[in-house]
Design a protein around this motif. Structure first.
Motif, short mmCIF file in Angstrom:
data_model
loop_
_atom_site.label_atom_id
_atom_site.label_comp_id
_atom_site.label_asym_id
_atom_site.label_seq_id
_atom_site.Cartn_x
_atom_site.Cartn_y
_atom_site.Cartn_z
N ALA A 1 34.33 32.07 7.01
CA ALA A 1 35.25 32.68 6.05
C ALA A 1 36.52 31.86 5.89
O ALA A 1 37.27 32.05 4.92
N SER B 1 30.13 33.13 2.26
CA SER B 1 31.13 32.07 2.23
C SER B 1 30.68 30.88 1.39
O SER B 1 29.51 30.49 1.40
N SER C 1 37.16 31.99 2.00
CA SER C 1 36.09 32.61 1.21
C SER C 1 35.53 33.79 1.99
O SER C 1 34.76 33.62 2.93
#
Length: 211
Positions: free
Chosen positions: A190, A183, A173
């Protein structure tokens, strides 16, 4: 997540993605390069998404997916901006660039296309036909005897239907302040891998307002 009818192991991959690399690669010209008067192949100019430079000039800098003819062309393309993401197999790199960098990319002989890499909200009604899930289902292909990778924005990993069948989890993300992208992975990073990484009942994914 669509219901599976066969007892097959699952690999769960969660996350809100930016524009898909496969989409950018599919947009590359499939025909051969035109020939010049001497019969030698020539390179067509890069396909740059319309109005991309205008958006870059207005925003100051934007994320773009750059597809090149071969992986050998990637270093030259990557030198035009800040590298954000690379792929291990495909000739594509995600960069953060300004308008001047877009001008440089438009002159690179190894560049095939340049498109903006922007957040894409998930929509099941569109995503299932996009990946051919409806046609696969209609053809009776259930995945029996194979490991199935489920790409979704999170899965109820504790659901009885999935009991004992999840063999791996991962979440990807992107975090990008310029796009107000934060995120949705349970650990707030991430990228996250391991048990709980794709659990929709943990972290930001548990809040429908964040999706």
């Amino acid at each position: 997540m669509r219901r599976l009818t066969s007892a097959v192991p699952l690999l769960l991959v969660s996350g809100v993605v930016m524009a898909l690399a496969a989409t950018a690669i599919a947009s590359a010209p499939a025909h051969a390069a035109p020939a010049d008067l001497d019969g030698q192949a020539t390179s067509a100019p890069p396909s740059v998404e319309p109005e991309l430079r205008t958006r870059a000039a207005a925003a100051g800098r934007i994320r773009v997916n750059v597809v090149t003819r071969t992986r050998a062309d990637l270093p030259d393309a990557a030198s035009a901006g800040q590298v954000l993401q690379t792929l291990s197999r495909f000739p594509m790199v995600t960069l953060r660039v300004d308008a001047a960098a877009l001008d440089r990319l438009a002159t690179r002989p190894g560049v095939v296309s340049v498109s903006e890499d922007r957040p894409v909200p998930p929509a099941l009604a569109e995503s299932v036909p996009l990946i051919g899930g409806d046609r696969t289902r209609a053809a009776g292909l259930t995945g029996a005897g194979s490991a199935v990778a489920v790409l979704d924005t999170g899965v109820a990993t504790g659901h009885p239907f999935l009991g004992g069948r999840v063999i791996g989890e991962a979440c990807f993300s992107p975090v990008d302040a310029d796009y107000s992208a934060t995120s949705l992975c349970p650990n707030g990073a991430a990228q996250q891998e391991g048990p709980g990484a794709a659990d929709s009942e943990q972290g930001a994914c548990a809040d429908p307002a964040r999706l």
